[in-house]
Design a protein around this motif. Structure first.
Motif, PDB file in Angstrom:
ATOM      1  N   TYR A   1       0.839  -1.192   0.000  1.00 52.33           N
ATOM      2  CA  TYR A   1       0.000   0.000   0.000  1.00 52.33           C
ATOM      3  C   TYR A   1       0.876   1.245   0.000  1.00 52.33           C
ATOM      4  CZ  TYR A   1       1.031  -0.869   4.906  1.00 52.33           C
ATOM      5  OH  TYR A   1       1.688  -1.145   6.078  1.00 52.33           O
TER       6      TYR A   1
ATOM      7  N   VAL B   1      -4.587   9.488   3.009  1.00 50.73           N
ATOM      8  CA  VAL B   1      -5.301   8.496   2.195  1.00 50.73           C
ATOM      9  C   VAL B   1      -4.335   7.370   1.825  1.00 50.73           C
ATOM     10  CG1 VAL B   1      -6.504   8.121   0.005  1.00 50.73           C
ATOM     11  CG2 VAL B   1      -6.895  10.218   1.310  1.00 50.73           C
TER      12      VAL B   1
ATOM     13  N   ALA C   1      -3.751   3.714  -0.607  1.00 53.69           N
ATOM     14  CA  ALA C   1      -4.173   2.910  -1.764  1.00 53.69           C
ATOM     15  C   ALA C   1      -3.263   1.701  -1.845  1.00 53.69           C
ATOM     16  CB  ALA C   1      -4.093   3.720  -3.051  1.00 53.69           C
TER      17      ALA C   1
ATOM     18  N   SER D   1      -7.348  -1.886  -2.939  1.00 49.69           N
ATOM     19  CA  SER D   1      -7.893  -1.330  -1.711  1.00 49.69           C
ATOM     20  C   SER D   1      -7.697   0.177  -1.632  1.00 49.69           C
ATOM     21  CB  SER D   1      -7.238  -1.994  -0.486  1.00 49.69           C
ATOM     22  OG  SER D   1      -5.849  -1.705  -0.446  1.00 49.69           O
ATOM     23  N   GLY D   2      -8.523   0.804  -0.821  1.00 46.38           N
ATOM     24  CA  GLY D   2      -8.409   2.225  -0.518  1.00 46.38           C
ATOM     25  C   GLY D   2      -8.847   2.467   0.908  1.00 46.38           C
TER      26      GLY D   2
ATOM     27  N   SER E   1      -8.871   0.041   5.697  1.00 46.97           N
ATOM     28  CA  SER E   1      -8.918  -0.025   4.236  1.00 46.97           C
ATOM     29  C   SER E   1      -9.940  -1.066   3.816  1.00 46.97           C
ATOM     30  CB  SER E   1      -7.544  -0.392   3.656  1.00 46.97           C
ATOM     31  OG  SER E   1      -6.599   0.614   3.911  1.00 46.97           O
TER      32      SER E   1
END
Length: 397
Positions: free
Chosen positions: A159, A186, A188, A238-239, A258
């Motif tokens: 990530y 954030v 990702a 994923s986020g 996430s």
């Protein structure tokens, strides 16, 4: 190799690449204090957790959980590499044959990104935590051992941390930096996992008969819980969001969540419709999740705290479902040592600058400061080049 120094264009390209990387990876020192030491040592207690819920989406379901694993051992680190050895406290007497159980968890935390690698293979110590078979009262089955279930999970998560200039994952999970101001970011990521499981439900039926009586309950012949053997591959994007809260000096509370959209390819007699040879299908898409939490005290020399990582996987079809959660809970205490030479020299020159205020200060003061700064709380510069006495103060190492 090619000599960039002989080519002005090559030198500009090399300089531009280095400058871009430095700008990309730099941190805001008002939010993150970098590591000042080369080495670290700590004692860590690791507790692993795992649970499965299996159902035919009708009237039959079972929740299985193996015994918690409690491990304790020393760790030694050099910069970002940490190695250690732990002992399973549950089985110190060596009387329990659990040779089938295997666990490997490896995590790498940097300012820009993180990587989780894991491999888990279950033993035969699962216990029934909950069970449902029609309208029958199954409360007597709680806590009963079931050795007909085996599973394995292996894979990785990677990530990216967008606001890595201000939020430090290493501060929360590897103690290699210190978060000085609260910040969020954030996230990702991408994940790849291979799951395998097998269950002998005829064995479970025999256990139910022994506990509740032969005529009390029976699994119908057409039930999907008669036997299970499945392998499926989980590919996910994923986020999520992470936040580091500095609620007091040297204290940090970190949390990140996430959600992942996962595509699942499976092989197994219970779900022929999703074999990989049938190609892409929207019915194979599911939702997974990852959570990470930490509470840390770190004054850059000594540190202690706790951290936890939880992974959730969901496999749903019209006639069969599996929900799996596994993770770990760590408690640790340790210290850093072997101050980096660059930080040591930088610290000395900063002190010298604060004390003498001028590069014209005599060498005698510099030498005296260099050898005695760690023992003094204040230093008085009496250089002849100054008409007045200059006093400097600093924090010792």
């Amino acid at each position: 190799g090619y000599d960039f120094s002989a080519n002005p264009l090559g030198k500009r390209i090399r300089h531009g690449f280095i400058s871009f990387f430095e700008r990309f990876s730099k941190i805001d020192s008002t939010y993150i204090e970098p590591q000042h030491y080369n080495y670290a040592a700590m004692i860590q207690n690791t507790n692993t957790y795992e649970i499965y819920r299996i159902t035919d989406n009708k009237d039959y379901s079972v929740v299985l959980r193996p015994q918690w694993s409690y491990k304790l051992g020393p760790y030694f680190g050099w910069r970002w590499i940490f190695l250690g050895y732990t002992i399973d406290i549950n089985h110190l007497d060596f009387s329990h044959d659990d040779s089938q159980r295997q666990e490997l968890d490896l995590s790498l935390y940097t300012n820009l990104f993180g990587i989780d690698l894991y491999y888990r293979k279950s033993g035969d110590d699962y216990k029934i935590m909950d069970m449902k078979m029609g309208n029958t009262d199954m409360s007597m089955m709680k806590g009963v051992g079931f050795n007909g279930f085996h599973s394995s999970v292996k894979g990785f998560n990677i990530y990216y941390i967008f606001n890595h200039h201000k939020l430090s994952y290493p501060a929360a999970f590897s103690q290699s930096t210190v978060q000085r101001r609260s910040a969020g970011s954030v996230l990702a990521g991408f994940g790849y996992t291979v799951h395998k499981l097998s269950a002998d439900w005829n064995n479970l039926s025999q256990i139910v008969e022994e506990k509740l009586g032969k005529s009390t309950v029976d699994i119908p012949d057409n039930s999907n819980l008669n036997s299970t053997k499945i392998k499926y591959i989980d590919v996910s994007i994923s986020g999520g969001y992470a936040y580091n809260w500095v609620f007091a000096r040297n204290f940090l509370l970190s949390a990140s969540l996430s959600a992942a959209i996962a595509y699942k390819h499976s092989y197994g007699g219970t779900d022929e419709a999703v074999e990989m040879k049938n190609g892409f299908s929207f019915h194979n898409i599911g939702i997974d999740g990852v959570g990470r939490f930490a509470l840390v005290y770190n004054n850059s020399k000594w540190y202690c705290g706790m951290s936890s990582t939880l992974n959730a996987f969901n496999y749903h079809k019209s006639n069969f479902s599996i929900n799996n959660i596994f993770g770990n809970l760590n408690f640790y205490i340790g210290f850093n040592f072997g101050r980096k030479l660059f930080d040591l020299l930088l610290h000395c020159f900063n002190l010298l600058h604060q004390i003498c205020r001028s590069c014209l200060c005599c060498s005698g003061c510099r030498i005296q400061l260099f050898f005695h700064y760690s023992k003094m709380s204040n230093y008085i510069c009496t250089c002849n080049s100054f008409n007045t006495t200059n006093t400097g103060s600093y924090t010792t190492l």
